[in-house]
Structures are given as structure tokens and as C-alpha cells.
Design an enzyme around this catalytic site. Structure first.
Site, PDB file in Angstrom:
ATOM      1  N   THR A 157       0.866  -1.177   0.000  1.00  0.00           N
ATOM      2  CA  THR A 157       0.000   0.000   0.000  1.00  0.00           C
ATOM      3  C   THR A 157       0.908   1.234   0.000  1.00  0.00           C
ATOM      4  OG1 THR A 157      -0.219  -0.239   2.404  1.00  0.00           O
ATOM      5  CG2 THR A 157      -2.003  -1.105   1.042  1.00  0.00           C
ATOM      6  N   THR A 158       1.269   1.740   1.181  1.00  0.00           N
ATOM      7  CA  THR A 158       2.212   2.862   1.223  1.00  0.00           C
ATOM      8  C   THR A 158       3.650   2.394   1.392  1.00  0.00           C
ATOM      9  OG1 THR A 158       1.819   3.119   3.601  1.00  0.00           O
ATOM     10  CG2 THR A 158       0.514   4.490   2.116  1.00  0.00           C
ATOM     11  N   LYS A 179       3.900  -7.112   4.056  1.00  0.00           N
ATOM     12  CA  LYS A 179       3.691  -5.697   3.781  1.00  0.00           C
ATOM     13  C   LYS A 179       3.284  -5.001   5.057  1.00  0.00           C
ATOM     14  CE  LYS A 179       0.355  -3.575   3.245  1.00  0.00           C
ATOM     15  NZ  LYS A 179      -0.395  -2.645   4.173  1.00  0.00           N
ATOM     16  N   VAL A 181       3.731  -0.617   6.738  1.00  0.00           N
ATOM     17  CA  VAL A 181       4.642   0.460   7.120  1.00  0.00           C
ATOM     18  C   VAL A 181       3.979   1.473   8.033  1.00  0.00           C
ATOM     19  CG1 VAL A 181       6.226   0.322   5.161  1.00  0.00           C
ATOM     20  CG2 VAL A 181       4.110   1.619   4.931  1.00  0.00           C
ATOM     21  N   GLY A 182       2.658   1.421   8.157  1.00  0.00           N
ATOM     22  CA  GLY A 182       1.926   2.347   9.011  1.00  0.00           C
ATOM     23  C   GLY A 182       0.739   1.641   9.644  1.00  0.00           C
ATOM     24  N   THR A 190       0.670  -8.865  13.173  1.00  0.00           N
ATOM     25  CA  THR A 190       1.000  -7.570  12.611  1.00  0.00           C
ATOM     26  C   THR A 190       0.799  -7.545  11.121  1.00  0.00           C
ATOM     27  OG1 THR A 190       2.714  -5.895  12.416  1.00  0.00           O
ATOM     28  CG2 THR A 190       3.428  -8.143  12.285  1.00  0.00           C
ATOM     29  N   GLU A 269       6.353   4.454   7.560  1.00  0.00           N
ATOM     30  CA  GLU A 269       5.938   5.622   6.773  1.00  0.00           C
ATOM     31  C   GLU A 269       6.758   6.853   7.159  1.00  0.00           C
ATOM     32  OE1 GLU A 269       1.330   4.469   5.722  1.00  0.00           O
ATOM     33  OE2 GLU A 269       1.753   5.541   7.580  1.00  0.00           O
ATOM     34  N   THR A 397      -6.953  11.227  -0.227  1.00  0.00           N
ATOM     35  CA  THR A 397      -7.232  12.359  -1.104  1.00  0.00           C
ATOM     36  C   THR A 397      -6.098  12.643  -2.065  1.00  0.00           C
ATOM     37  OG1 THR A 397      -6.389  13.853   0.608  1.00  0.00           O
ATOM     38  CG2 THR A 397      -8.764  13.458   0.563  1.00  0.00           C
TER      39      THR A 397
END
Length: 397
Positions: A157-158, A179, A181-182, A190, A269, A397
Site C-alpha cells: 500500500t504505502t 507488507k 509500514v503504518g 502484525t 511511513e 485524497t
């Protein structure tokens, strides 16, 4: 670790015997693969742990039920959409995805685990997902040509980079993808992490090894103190390489999970540095972990690390806010950054200069000694930069 638990690089990484992977674009994101499947061509044993979030998503709820049989042999992941807080519709959509994947593979639906990760509160775009599965079904297993790196990339994702790891035990291999990171402070599991192995390991031994590994690795990880609604860790063993020593297997699994944990922490992140905090001399391991987490989670400690600011007093603050730990006595506490002691003796000017140099490195280590008992724990995190705010302020956004 013994020499038998050899480390393999991610370059040209292949699946263990009997596993195959698939990735494709199902319309969850604008561009790039966003759906993945990894499956065993034979029955397998499995173990899994999941988030304890009160808002666990339909993928987690369904996978929990399937995981109880300990016969999982396939994992499918949908990226960019968590399918959480979507009500009955979300449950039906998750079940339909599993039905489609099971049909493609020709396996029982109860043998398929589903992971879904991304934005919360949006229904899955089934108008694009289902036609995608129709096309995949027409191709059948011929479509399963994706390597571990491809699957890890499709799960992102990020994340800024795909995360894979592998180990060997005797003739068997363990290959993992992950995966996250945030929204990352695990509570029993996790993010998303899957381990595939051709070792022959019984379901009870697999479950015990996974839970021990998770406790010492993923559950010692924190990027931002937020526990995800979608956290899942699973291991699938199909036995194609034959039996292995269970102790060596557990060691290899734990080492592999630590590898992934460090990758996740360093790619947090907005992160620019890996942060490791070790607490020694605690009453027990649980106390050591609590105190270490209070340090690694402190925004003030994390920003000081980011700016290489030798403000070591922030570590004392983070220890001291554990007010329920009444056996922590300041006079017995010691703090080091790397090998540089900063407390209880007040650092000299040249010591602070050394501290700045240490904090400019890609990895910063902080060690706290409590002087109480033999408990010890190491936790993993990252610094806090302005980019963390940018990534999360603009996420939808």
C-alpha cells in the site's frame, strides 16, 4: 543460529517445492497488480494469528474460522482496500473472493486464507474484481507464474519496497512475503505476513513455533502505536521436502520473522532510520517490553532520533511515564546510545558530539538497564519525520 539455517537473498527468489504464485490487476488501485494468490499443490498444515482489534475486518473474521482447521493451503490478498467497517456487504464480498479463489485452485473454501489491506470503510470494487477472477479462471494454473518478489509488490500500500525473506533448514526452505509500514503496532500479529515452507511439520509444532516467533519479533514492532484492523500472520507447510528438526525449524522461522520485522520497521511511513530499543535487567520479559515500547513509541524520542538531536533526557521521560512500574528506581537505571553512556553520569561535551554521530546513522540503538532482575526485550521502530504526516494526511485524497 546454526549454519543449517542459511540465509537466502531476495534476488531471483523462488517458492519452496509445491508452491506457486499469482498476481494481477483487479481494479483496487489505478495501476499495477493489486490481487495476489500463493497456493500449495498438495494438502498442508498451517498456523495463523490475527489482530485483536475490536474492528477486525471481514477478511480476518473469515480467515480465523478457516484457520481453526489448520489445513490452509492458499492465501489471497487484496491491496489498497481493507474491506473493514463495510457491514454484511463486506462479509459477503470477502466470502465471494474466497469462493472464486478456491474454484480456480480446485480446493475447499476452508483451505483458503484471505487478507485485505488499505483504506477502511470502503466496499470492495466487486464490479472489477469478479471479472478479473473470471479471466483468471479461464487461464487456470497457467496464470500462476509470479515470484515471491512479485507477490510482495502486489501486496504493497504505502510501502516503498517489497519485503521478502527466506531461510533453509536441512532440505526444506522457508519463503516469506510481507507488507506494512503504518498503522503498525501489533497486538498478537502484525500487518500481513505469510510464510510458505516445504518442511513437514505437524500443526501443533507449527502453531507453537509461530506464536513464539511472533511474540519476539512482530509483537516487538511499532511504527506509530496504531494496531491495524487487518493484521494477519500465517505459515503454511506442505511437507514436500520431508521432515525437519523441529528446534532448527523454530529457530529458522523466528530468524525469518525478525528479518521481516526489521524490514517493516526501517520502511515505516516517512522513516529515515531504524530504531532499536533494548531493555535489560527488568523484572521479567513483559516489563522489559512495556518499557522498551514506551521509548520506541515516544514522539519526542522519535523526532530527536530523526534530527540526530542528542536530547537523551527524552529517554528518561519515556521510562518514567511507566508509573505503574513502582520497582523502577532512577538510581539503578542506566541508558546508552550505542556504546555511549548518557545516564546516570552526565555526558561531557565530547560525549554529546559522539552521540550526534551515532544518531546520524541509518540504525540507532538505545539500551536501558533497569537493575531489577533478568528480564530483557528488544523492540523495533523508526524515527518520526514530516513525511509521516504527509503520507497519512493525504492517504485518501
Amino acid at each position: 543460529m546454526t549454519h543449517e539455517n542459511a540465509v537466502l537473498t531476495s534476488d531471483n527468489l523462488t517458492w519452496p517445492t509445491g508452491f506457486r504464485g499469482y498476481t494481477g490487476h483487479g481494479g483496487l488501485r489505478d495501476h499495477g497488480d493489486d490481487i495476489s494468490i500463493v497456493a500449495s499443490d498438495r494438502p498442508a498444515t498451517s498456523a495463523a494469528v490475527f489482530t485483536q482489534s475490536l474492528f477486525a475486518g471481514p477478511a480476518v473474521l473469515l480467515s480465523r474460522r478457516h484457520a481453526t482447521g489448520r489445513t490452509l493451503r492458499a492465501v489471497t490478498t487484496l491491496a489498497q482496500n481493507a474491506n473493514v467497517a463495510t457491514g454484511r456487504r463486506g462479509e459477503e464480498n470477502a466470502a465471494e473472493v474466497v469462493r472464486r479463489v478456491a474454484g480456480i485452485l480446485g480446493v475447499p473454501e476452508g483451505d483458503v486464507l484471505i487478507g485485505s489491506t488499505g483504506v477502511i470503510g470502503r466496499p470492495l470494487p466487486m464490479t472489477t474484481i469478479l471479472p478479473h477472477f473470471d479471466r483468471t479462471a479461464e487461464r487456470g494454473l497457467a496464470a500462476f507464474t509470479a515470484a515471491p518478489q512479485d507477490v510482495a509488490r502486489a501486496m504493497m500500500t504505502t510501502d516503498t519496497r517489497p519485503k521478502t525473506a527466506s531461510r533453509t533448514v536441512g532440505q526444506a526452505r522457508l519463503v516469506a512475503v510481507a507488507k506494512g509500514v503504518g498503522m503498525l503496532e501489533p497486538n498478537m500479529a502484525t500487518m500481513l505476513a505469510y510464510v510458505f515452507t516445504d518442511a513437514d511439520v505437524s500443526a501443533p509444532d507449527l502453531d507453537a513455533a509461530l506464536r513464539r516467533a511472533v511474540d519476539r519479533t512482530f509483537n516487538c514492532l511499532s511504527v506509530d502505536t496504531d494496531t491495524s484492523t487487518s493484521d494477519t500472520v500465517a505459515v503454511i507447510a506442505n511437507g514436500a521436502a520431508g521432515p525437519v528438526d523441529t528446534v532448527l525449524f523454530a529457530d529458522a522461522l523466528a530468524d525469518l520473522c525478525l528479518d521481516l520485522t526489521l524490514q517493516l520497521a526501517s520502511d515505516g511511513e516517512g522513516a529515515t532510520k531504524l530504531l532499536r530499543v533494548t531493555v535489560e535487567g527488568a523484572r521479567d520479559q513483559a516489563q522489559a517490553k512495556r518499557v522498551a515500547k514506551s521509548v520506541v513509541n515516544s514522539p519526542l524520542v522519535k523526532t530527536a532520533v530523526h534530527g540526530a538531536d542528542p536530547n537523551w533526557g527524552r529517554v528518561l521521560m519515556a521510562i518514567g511515564k511507566n508509573t505503574d512500574e513502582t520497582d523502577i528506581v532512577p538510581e539503578r537505571v542506566g541508558v546508552k546510545f550505542g556504546e555511549v553512556e548518557v545516564y546516570p553520569d552526565e555526558p561531557e561535551a565530547d560525549t554529546l558530539l559522539k552521540l550526534v554521530d551515532l544518531m546520524r546513522r541509518d540504525a540507532v540503538d538505545i539500551t536501558v538497564t533497569l537493575g531489577i532482575g533478568e528480564g530483557e526485550a528488544t523492540v523495533y521502530g523508526c524515527d518520526l519525520s514530516a513525511d509521516y504526516i504527509r503520507v497519512n494526511a493525504d492517504y485518501t485524497t
